[in-house]
Design a protein around this motif. Structure first.
Motif, PDB file in Angstrom:
ATOM      1  N   ALA A   5       1.877  -6.315   5.017  1.00 37.40           N
ATOM      2  CA  ALA A   5       1.073  -7.482   5.367  1.00 37.40           C
ATOM      3  C   ALA A   5       0.192  -7.839   4.174  1.00 37.40           C
ATOM      4  O   ALA A   5      -0.438  -6.968   3.572  1.00 37.40           O
ATOM      5  CB  ALA A   5       0.216  -7.187   6.585  1.00 37.40           C
ATOM      6  N   TYR A   6       0.171  -9.103   3.822  1.00 41.07           N
ATOM      7  CA  TYR A   6      -0.610  -9.568   2.671  1.00 41.07           C
ATOM      8  C   TYR A   6      -1.788 -10.432   3.122  1.00 41.07           C
ATOM      9  O   TYR A   6      -2.922 -10.194   2.722  1.00 41.07           O
ATOM     10  CB  TYR A   6       0.309 -10.320   1.711  1.00 41.07           C
ATOM     11  CG  TYR A   6      -0.354 -10.719   0.420  1.00 41.07           C
ATOM     12  CD1 TYR A   6      -0.916  -9.764  -0.419  1.00 41.07           C
ATOM     13  CD2 TYR A   6      -0.406 -12.044   0.025  1.00 41.07           C
ATOM     14  CE1 TYR A   6      -1.525 -10.127  -1.608  1.00 41.07           C
ATOM     15  CE2 TYR A   6      -1.008 -12.416  -1.169  1.00 41.07           C
ATOM     16  CZ  TYR A   6      -1.564 -11.459  -1.973  1.00 41.07           C
ATOM     17  OH  TYR A   6      -2.168 -11.824  -3.144  1.00 41.07           O
ATOM     18  N   THR A   7      -1.524 -11.439   3.929  1.00 35.06           N
ATOM     19  CA  THR A   7      -2.594 -12.273   4.473  1.00 35.06           C
ATOM     20  C   THR A   7      -2.351 -12.471   5.962  1.00 35.06           C
ATOM     21  O   THR A   7      -1.218 -12.371   6.440  1.00 35.06           O
ATOM     22  CB  THR A   7      -2.654 -13.666   3.810  1.00 35.06           C
ATOM     23  OG1 THR A   7      -1.451 -14.377   4.107  1.00 35.06           O
ATOM     24  CG2 THR A   7      -2.841 -13.559   2.304  1.00 35.06           C
ATOM     25  N   PHE A   8      -3.420 -12.752   6.696  1.00 32.04           N
ATOM     26  CA  PHE A   8      -3.299 -13.087   8.109  1.00 32.04           C
ATOM     27  C   PHE A   8      -4.517 -13.895   8.525  1.00 32.04           C
ATOM     28  O   PHE A   8      -5.648 -13.522   8.237  1.00 32.04           O
ATOM     29  CB  PHE A   8      -3.182 -11.832   8.981  1.00 32.04           C
ATOM     30  CG  PHE A   8      -3.102 -12.154  10.443  1.00 32.04           C
ATOM     31  CD1 PHE A   8      -1.983 -12.776  10.963  1.00 32.04           C
ATOM     32  CD2 PHE A   8      -4.148 -11.860  11.292  1.00 32.04           C
ATOM     33  CE1 PHE A   8      -1.903 -13.092  12.314  1.00 32.04           C
ATOM     34  CE2 PHE A   8      -4.080 -12.167  12.640  1.00 32.04           C
ATOM     35  CZ  PHE A   8      -2.957 -12.782  13.148  1.00 32.04           C
ATOM     36  N   SER A  14      -0.895 -16.934  11.710  1.00 32.49           N
ATOM     37  CA  SER A  14       0.115 -17.011  10.659  1.00 32.49           C
ATOM     38  C   SER A  14      -0.389 -16.278   9.424  1.00 32.49           C
ATOM     39  O   SER A  14      -1.569 -15.964   9.318  1.00 32.49           O
ATOM     40  CB  SER A  14       0.433 -18.465  10.313  1.00 32.49           C
ATOM     41  OG  SER A  14      -0.712 -19.112   9.828  1.00 32.49           O
ATOM     42  N   GLY A  15       0.518 -16.011   8.501  1.00 34.63           N
ATOM     43  CA  GLY A  15       0.120 -15.310   7.297  1.00 34.63           C
ATOM     44  C   GLY A  15       1.296 -15.111   6.371  1.00 34.63           C
ATOM     45  O   GLY A  15       2.254 -15.880   6.380  1.00 34.63           O
ATOM     46  N   SER A  16       1.227 -14.032   5.593  1.00 39.87           N
ATOM     47  CA  SER A  16       2.297 -13.734   4.652  1.00 39.87           C
ATOM     48  C   SER A  16       2.453 -12.229   4.502  1.00 39.87           C
ATOM     49  O   SER A  16       1.542 -11.459   4.798  1.00 39.87           O
ATOM     50  CB  SER A  16       2.015 -14.378   3.291  1.00 39.87           C
ATOM     51  OG  SER A  16       0.842 -13.830   2.723  1.00 39.87           O
ATOM     52  N   GLY A  28       4.987 -17.798  10.476  1.00 39.86           N
ATOM     53  CA  GLY A  28       4.208 -18.646  11.364  1.00 39.86           C
ATOM     54  C   GLY A  28       3.827 -17.930  12.641  1.00 39.86           C
ATOM     55  O   GLY A  28       4.196 -16.776  12.869  1.00 39.86           O
ATOM     56  N   ALA A  29       3.094 -18.627  13.501  1.00 36.21           N
ATOM     57  CA  ALA A  29       2.619 -18.060  14.758  1.00 36.21           C
ATOM     58  C   ALA A  29       3.767 -17.601  15.646  1.00 36.21           C
ATOM     59  O   ALA A  29       3.659 -16.590  16.340  1.00 36.21           O
ATOM     60  CB  ALA A  29       1.759 -19.086  15.489  1.00 36.21           C
ATOM     61  N   GLY A  58      13.743 -17.477   6.552  1.00 36.43           N
ATOM     62  CA  GLY A  58      12.465 -17.450   7.254  1.00 36.43           C
ATOM     63  C   GLY A  58      12.309 -16.204   8.105  1.00 36.43           C
ATOM     64  O   GLY A  58      13.281 -15.580   8.530  1.00 36.43           O
ATOM     65  N   ILE A  59      11.070 -15.846   8.370  1.00 36.79           N
ATOM     66  CA  ILE A  59      10.752 -14.681   9.195  1.00 36.79           C
ATOM     67  C   ILE A  59      10.721 -15.105  10.656  1.00 36.79           C
ATOM     68  O   ILE A  59      10.055 -16.079  11.009  1.00 36.79           O
ATOM     69  CB  ILE A  59       9.405 -14.068   8.769  1.00 36.79           C
ATOM     70  CG1 ILE A  59       9.489 -13.557   7.325  1.00 36.79           C
ATOM     71  CG2 ILE A  59       8.994 -12.949   9.718  1.00 36.79           C
ATOM     72  CD1 ILE A  59       8.175 -13.048   6.765  1.00 36.79           C
TER      73      ILE A  59
END
Length: 67
Positions: A5-8, A14-16, A28-29, A58-59
């Motif tokens: 996990a990098y951002t949230f 959502s995050g990256s 995304g959410a 995409g995730i």
């Protein structure tokens, strides 16, 4: 596939993540909600599911990595 996990952003859910090769990927959410998580902290190891190729990649799922 595993990542870190990098951002949230809890407001948007959502995050990256960073793949193990250092490549960043956004989620995304919908992907976050699919994993049943309530919170994600940067640095946590996660398991992700990815669909598509190239620009369409995409995730679709983010959940915690468990042993």
């Amino acid at each position: 596939m595993q990542a870190t996990a990098y951002t949230f952003d809890p407001a948007t859910r959502s995050g990256s993540v960073l793949l193990d090769d250092g490549t960043p990927m956004d989620f995304g959410a919908q992907a976050f909600d699919a994993g049943g998580l309530r919170l994600l902290r940067p640095g946590q190891r996660v398991r992700i599911e990815v669909t598509g190729e190239g620009e369409e990649r995409g995730i679709t799922l983010v959940t915690l990595q468990t042993l």
